[in-house]
Scaffold this active site. Sequence first.
Site, PDB file in Angstrom:
ATOM      1  N   CYS A 188      30.373  16.018  65.766  1.00 27.82           N
ATOM      2  CA  CYS A 188      30.184  16.147  64.013  1.00 27.82           C
ATOM      3  C   CYS A 188      29.245  15.120  63.399  1.00 27.82           C
ATOM      4  O   CYS A 188      28.254  15.397  62.962  1.00 27.82           O
ATOM      5  CB  CYS A 188      31.996  16.619  63.596  1.00 27.82           C
ATOM      6  SG  CYS A 188      31.777  18.377  63.883  1.00 27.82           S
TER       7      CYS A 188
HETATM    8  C1  UGA Z   1      34.916  15.401  60.877  1.00 27.90           C
HETATM    9  C2  UGA Z   1      35.126  15.962  59.151  1.00 27.90           C
HETATM   10  O1  UGA Z   1      36.513  15.008  58.901  1.00 27.90           O
HETATM   11  C3  UGA Z   1      35.384  17.081  59.229  1.00 27.90           C
HETATM   12  O2  UGA Z   1      35.924  17.265  57.904  1.00 27.90           O
HETATM   13  C4  UGA Z   1      34.630  18.001  59.311  1.00 27.90           C
HETATM   14  O3  UGA Z   1      34.780  19.519  58.863  1.00 27.90           O
HETATM   15  C5  UGA Z   1      34.231  18.182  60.739  1.00 27.90           C
HETATM   16  O4  UGA Z   1      33.549  16.423  61.044  1.00 27.90           O
HETATM   17  C6  UGA Z   1      32.886  19.006  61.302  1.00 27.90           C
HETATM   18  O5  UGA Z   1      31.658  18.377  61.473  1.00 27.90           O
HETATM   19  O6  UGA Z   1      33.050  19.876  61.858  1.00 27.90           O
HETATM   20  P1  UGA Z   1      36.292  15.492  62.695  1.00 27.90           P
HETATM   21  O7  UGA Z   1      34.912  15.150  63.552  1.00 27.90           O
HETATM   22  O8  UGA Z   1      37.467  15.993  63.817  1.00 27.90           O
HETATM   23  O9  UGA Z   1      35.572  16.072  61.486  1.00 27.90           O
HETATM   24  O10 UGA Z   1      36.903  13.611  62.939  1.00 27.90           O
HETATM   25  P2  UGA Z   1      37.207  12.742  62.081  1.00 27.90           P
HETATM   26  O11 UGA Z   1      38.632  12.770  61.988  1.00 27.90           O
HETATM   27  O12 UGA Z   1      36.629  12.951  60.656  1.00 27.90           O
HETATM   28  O13 UGA Z   1      37.166  11.375  62.584  1.00 27.90           O
HETATM   29  C7  UGA Z   1      35.949  11.346  62.885  1.00 27.90           C
HETATM   30  C8  UGA Z   1      35.448   9.834  63.956  1.00 27.90           C
HETATM   31  O14 UGA Z   1      35.441   8.929  62.641  1.00 27.90           O
HETATM   32  C9  UGA Z   1      36.927   9.939  64.954  1.00 27.90           C
HETATM   33  O15 UGA Z   1      35.919   9.483  66.280  1.00 27.90           O
HETATM   34  C10 UGA Z   1      37.573   9.207  63.742  1.00 27.90           C
HETATM   35  O16 UGA Z   1      38.280   7.392  65.223  1.00 27.90           O
HETATM   36  C11 UGA Z   1      36.862   7.726  63.612  1.00 27.90           C
HETATM   37  N1  UGA Z   1      37.009   7.075  61.854  1.00 27.90           N
HETATM   38  C12 UGA Z   1      38.207   8.020  61.023  1.00 27.90           C
HETATM   39  C13 UGA Z   1      37.338   5.789  61.778  1.00 27.90           C
HETATM   40  O17 UGA Z   1      36.871   5.100  63.098  1.00 27.90           O
HETATM   41  N2  UGA Z   1      37.897   4.908  61.329  1.00 27.90           N
HETATM   42  C14 UGA Z   1      38.109   5.874  59.523  1.00 27.90           C
HETATM   43  O18 UGA Z   1      39.002   5.861  58.711  1.00 27.90           O
HETATM   44  C15 UGA Z   1      38.068   7.465  60.312  1.00 27.90           C
END
Ligand code: UGA
Length: 428
Positions: A268
Amino acid sequence: MSYRISVVGLGYVGLIHAVGFANLGYRVLGYDVDRVKVEKLRRGSPTIYEPGLEEYLTRALSSGALEFTDNIEDAVLGSDVTFITVGTPSLPDGSVDLSQVASAARGVGRALRLKRGWHLVVVKSTVPPGTTEGLVAGILEEESGMKAFKDFGVASNPEFLREGSALRDFFKPDRVVLGVRDERSRDTLLKLYEPIEAPKIVTTPKVAELAKYASNLFLAVRVSLANEVGVVCKALGVDCYEVLGIVGLDHRIGGHYLRAGLGFGGSCLPKDVRAFIRLAESLGVQARIARAALEVNEEQPRRAVELLEKHMGSLKGRRIGVLGLAFKPGTDDVRESRALDVIRLLLEKGAEVYANDPKALDNARRLLGDKVKLVENPQELVDAVEAVIIATEWSEYENLDYRGKIVVDGRRVEGARRTAKVYEGLCW
Ligand code: UGA
């Protein structure tokens, strides 16, 4: 009235919603073109790994609330509200591939021709602003021979689920966004979401669609900003987790999405930032910050490999382990995982790459083939290699014995610091 729901497309978002709505007490028909998937789900076997999913799926199937079908007509005719939850992947130029949305709308529209009574079609897939009222409503009208927003409803209802906590996010969202144009669609969706306690924002489809992209853009930008601060911290010899911990205590900033490291992956965030850039360009607007977020994100895996070279010199023929293949813990999803970029760079440099993941080995195998040695036991992997890059912060990696090894930690796994011979945090 208790609505009957159909969900078209049983990927990540569709399956969670089918199972979620069924557990709220609705009768749900889940549809997918993939017969094998439908069969597997009928047997109660989840097609993805997501904490709690198997239990919720079993419960919904045994209560009879949830059924699966590979016949779209049955799904639509057996329901009052249809959610479109198909994939919207990136095209090579970063814009959105809407072919699955179009074909889902075609199938639903054809079935609507046979339907007696009003029906609501809800677009949950992440789509560019204007898609629900334009492409989707247009196809539905064409195929059904009826008038959208009058003979049947069309609405936008983006999802904000995070993989790894998707069911919790379904039952306890921060907000429910309802993009509607007609009263009946609004009232139906408000009633449908009544069991969910959350602010319900009623707006236009275009606002709802854009709010989804803007949300993911903000999250991505925060992560990249944290990484930029992190790189400066590393150069200064200070710990960016300490710095960002202080920053996050400001209530105007908040502490979420400040974890510096290998950057954002998944199906996403990268895709939606690319789509936002293309959307902005199509409107003659430069999306400078969105571009910068992607640039910073692309650099992080390279930095990890450079840190490794700093300690090892040439990586040619060297045995390097990658811990974690999923794009984040709690999922088996490897789409756009940073680990894959790390692996690509290591292979380019001639390293012999070993990799482990508690849940994603099967998905990784499909992508990587025999280019990488996949090891089931993480300790065996650590023992077999000279150096390790930690790419996903699975709790399983906290208590491994890293003695004698060089560890480049891309995700802040404290346990590695305690035992590694050489420990290098990516931004700390
Ligand atoms: C993301 C959004 O958070 C959701 O709200 C949304 O519904 C979803 O995309 C979507 O569009 O369907 P998701 O991709 O499941 O959710 O995962 P996240 O928890 O947001 O993490 C995304 C990436 O960012 C991961 O690789 C994670 O490791 C990274 N991340 C996240 C960081 O490197 N640092 C952080 O502080 C947070």
